[in-house]
Design an enzyme around this catalytic site. Structure first.
Site, PDB file in Angstrom:
ATOM      1  N   THR A 109       0.842  -1.201   0.000  1.00 16.28           N
ATOM      2  CA  THR A 109       0.000   0.000   0.000  1.00 16.28           C
ATOM      3  C   THR A 109       0.878   1.252   0.000  1.00 16.28           C
ATOM      4  O   THR A 109       1.948   1.281   0.607  1.00 16.28           O
ATOM      5  CB  THR A 109      -0.959   0.023   1.204  1.00 16.28           C
TER       6      THR A 109
ATOM      7  N   SER B 225      -0.479  -5.975   8.317  1.00 18.00           N
ATOM      8  CA  SER B 225      -0.773  -4.604   8.752  1.00 18.00           C
ATOM      9  C   SER B 225      -1.247  -4.669  10.195  1.00 18.00           C
ATOM     10  O   SER B 225      -1.105  -5.699  10.846  1.00 18.00           O
ATOM     11  CB  SER B 225      -1.873  -4.050   7.833  1.00 18.00           C
TER      12      SER B 225
ATOM     13  N   ASP C  78      -4.896  -3.555  12.607  1.00 13.52           N
ATOM     14  CA  ASP C  78      -6.334  -3.734  12.374  1.00 13.52           C
ATOM     15  C   ASP C  78      -6.860  -2.770  11.320  1.00 13.52           C
ATOM     16  O   ASP C  78      -7.840  -3.049  10.641  1.00 13.52           O
ATOM     17  CB  ASP C  78      -7.089  -3.558  13.692  1.00 13.52           C
TER      18      ASP C  78
END
Ligand SMILES: Nc1ncnc2c1ncn2[C@@H]1O[C@H](COP(=O)(O)OP(=O)(O)OP(=O)(O)O)[C@@H](O)[C@H]1O
Length: 581
Positions: free
Chosen positions: A160, A185, A187
């Site tokens: 990302t 990642s 949450d």
């Protein structure tokens, strides 16, 4: 020494070896010529085997033909009871005389290693390079991707690049060949992924592609719920879940914000008051890890600031002892007769992969799981005017996308209408200033004039490693658990600061705890409390409506259910109650 399940092989140094498969355990032995006991080159339970691969049979096969290579990829435990895993690969040679037996043996081994799921998943791997301590890319390159590839998974890696990029990727990606969406990642990455899937034209089907969290963020509550507090950051255990986890339907909360009418979906939590301040109010302290939440909690208790709101709740259960009893009974059923010990060792959960769990059987039957054990039998009328709860989901919502299957339906997740509370709903006005009186007769019901410290609704037991906020939640049970914590004496609330992991604050008389189908909240102090959080992300709000989307999404779980905390590990029917303080 050799039996039907033993294959003689040549090991790396030209010495003779033996592969054995017995009682769910794989051993690679080096044999000695002088009668000494064999040496274990590899010993692991088949549940930790990733892949066994025999090289193709050479064209000039025959008694004197070339040997075939057999590669075995596995995770091994540091010691017998350790959850500390490491990846290992071992290569042996199979002589032509054992070639046919070796082929059958490899098939047998792989069937034992993947008893209820198929190997070689297609994984869409999203990596947030800035979450947590910013080590997501390094952890993915060093550990996650090599392990997935060793297991024969095909991995499509997407890093990302900016905020909400994971949401865009999941909204726009071609998912027709994707079996699992793995999210390296915190949450926030899972929240974005679920929201991206929910926005798609084929949202209802897309949300059934299982999501598997990989813990590279700072809190990673999804991993706590799957692997337990001690293994929240066990990256190899989470990677094993991507490879072998069983699809587990989970509920979502549909949250409609007013006046914008923006709709978000939440898989974890919706919060007001102290729980907002301790989360987004401590973001500048990310560097201290998840202990920033404890700091934020203590600070909030000292301030004892109340949250003023008008809340309307469509309650289906408000009996704490009954909810606890049902959760304990359901947990015992989930563990099944074959699981021994407790919920403290996730590797015991992996053991459950050997047998089809209660959850998987129900999923396979397409009838969901939990029905009959949930409070649904005692549901009051939903009172939702626009549509009945559940109508947002297709009739087969309980069946997750078949792993290794394609999304071929184009149904959109319908936009949620606003809720219209009826007289049957319970109204709470928290604009008062009175502290909770522990002697009050109405322990799990709001009394007029009381002040509220926080509202917290959720769908998974743990919201952080040290906070089992909703200990009686069961995945996919079709209800939202909501806590309205009344302002109480500071000494009582401070005493709970170290009790969160045990789930015992559930029994506080100052804590109202309900299972609801939906609720609405109106902000009575817009200036003093401008933000709510949805899965830890902050939003401005005037009012908002929340309803459950039963079994709308799918997670992978090693044993088909959440980690079972100590709170649930009691003999059914003997759910202990904590005396009120
Ligand atoms: N390349 C990037 N640059 C900046 N922000 C990004 C990037 N990629 C993702 N983000 C954003 O990073 C934020 C933090 O992600 P996330 O919540 O997953 O991690 P975390 O906050 O460390 O963990 P947790 O939520 O468990 O505390 C998200 O809002 C996400 O949109």
């Amino acid at each position: 020494m050799a039996n039907k399940q033993d294959i003689p092989v040549i090991i790396h140094n030209g010495k003779r070896g033996l592969l054995t498969l017995e009682d769910g355990r794989l051993d690679v032995l080096q044999l000695s010529a002088d009668g000494r006991p064999p040496k274990h080159l590899l010993s692991c339970p088949v549940r930790l085997l990733l892949r066994a691969q025999l090289s193709p049979e050479p064209p000039s096969a025959g008694a004197n033909g070339p040997k075939r290579m057999l590669d075995i990829h596995a995770l091994v435990q540091k010691s017998a009871n350790s959850n500390h895993l490491r990846y290992t690969k071992i290569r042996v040679l199979v002589e032509p005389a054992h070639s046919v037996d070796a082929e059958q043996w490899v098939d047998q081994l792989m069937a034992a290693a993947y008893p209820v799921t198929k190997p070689y998943r297609n994984v869409l791997l999203l990596i947030n390079p800035v979450s947590g301590k910013g080590k997501g890319v390094a952890i993915a390159n060093h550990t996650i991707i090599p392990t997935l590839e060793a297991a024969g998974c095909k991995v499509d890696v997407r890093q990302t690049e900016y905020r909400n990029h994971a949401e865009e990727i999941c909204r726009d990606a071609d998912l027709s060949m994707v079996d699992v969406i793995a999210v390296a990642s915190g949450d926030g990455g899972c929240y974005e992924a679920f929201n991206g899937l929910a926005m798609r034209p084929d949202g209802r089907k897309a949300l059934r592609i299982p999501l598997a969290p990989l813990p590279t963020g700072s809190a990673c509550a999804a991993c706590t719920n799957l692997f337990g507090p001690k293994n929240t950051f066990n990256v190899l255990l989470a990677t094993l879940n991507v490879i072998k986890g069983q699809p587990m339907p989970i509920d979502l909360q549909s949250v409609v914000l007013l006046p914008s009418l923006e709709r978000r979906v939440s898989f974890l939590s919706v919060a007001l008051g102290l729980m907002v301040d301790l989360d987004i109010g401590t973001e500048n302290l990310r560097w201290i890890g998840d202990s920033r939440f404890l700091y934020g909690y203590l600070r909030g208790i000292m301030q004892n600031k109340s949250c003023k709101a008008r809340i309307q709740l469509n309650i289906v259960d408000d009996d704490k002892e009954k909810m606890a009893r049902e959760a304990v009974e359901a947990a015992a059923a989930d563990r099944g007769p074959k699981t021994v010990g407790g919920g403290t060792d996730p590797l015991q959960l992996i053991r459950g992969v050997q047998t089809m769990s209660v959850a998987s059987q129900a999923v396979a039957n397409g009838d969901g799981y939990g029905d009959g054990l949930t409070p649904s039998g005692s549901r009051k009328s939903s009172g939702l005017s626009a549509k009945p709860i559940g109508s947002l989901m297709p009739a087969d919502a309980a069946s997750p996308a078949p792993v290794n299957g394609a999304v071929n339906d184009d149904e959109r997740l319908p936009l949620a209408d606003l809720l219209e509370p009826t007289e049957a709903w319970v109204t709470v006005d928290s604009s008062g200033s009175a502290r909770h009186d522990p002697q009050s007769a109405t322990q799990n019901a709001w009394s007029e004039g009381e002040a509220m410290l926080f509202l917290y609704s959720g769908l998974m037991p743990y919201v952080a490693r040290d906070l089992n906020q909703w200990p009686v939640i069961r995945a996919g049970s079709g209800v939202i658990d909501i806590v309205l914590q009344r302002c109480a004496a500071r000494s009582v609330m401070l005493g709970q600061a170290t009790e969160g992991a045990s789930g015992r604050p559930y029994w506080l008389s100052s804590q109202c705890y309900y299972k609801v189908l939906g609720y609405t909240v109106e902000n009575l102090d817009k200036k003093g409390q401008p933000k709510l959080t949805i899965d830890g992300e902050g939003y401005d709000w005037d009012s908002f409506h929340v309803e459950v989307l039963p079994r709308a999404a799918t997670l992978l779980a090693l044993d088909g259910h959440y980690y079972q905390a100590e709170f649930l590990l009691q003999a059914p029917g003997a759910a202990a109650t904590k005396p009120d303080k």
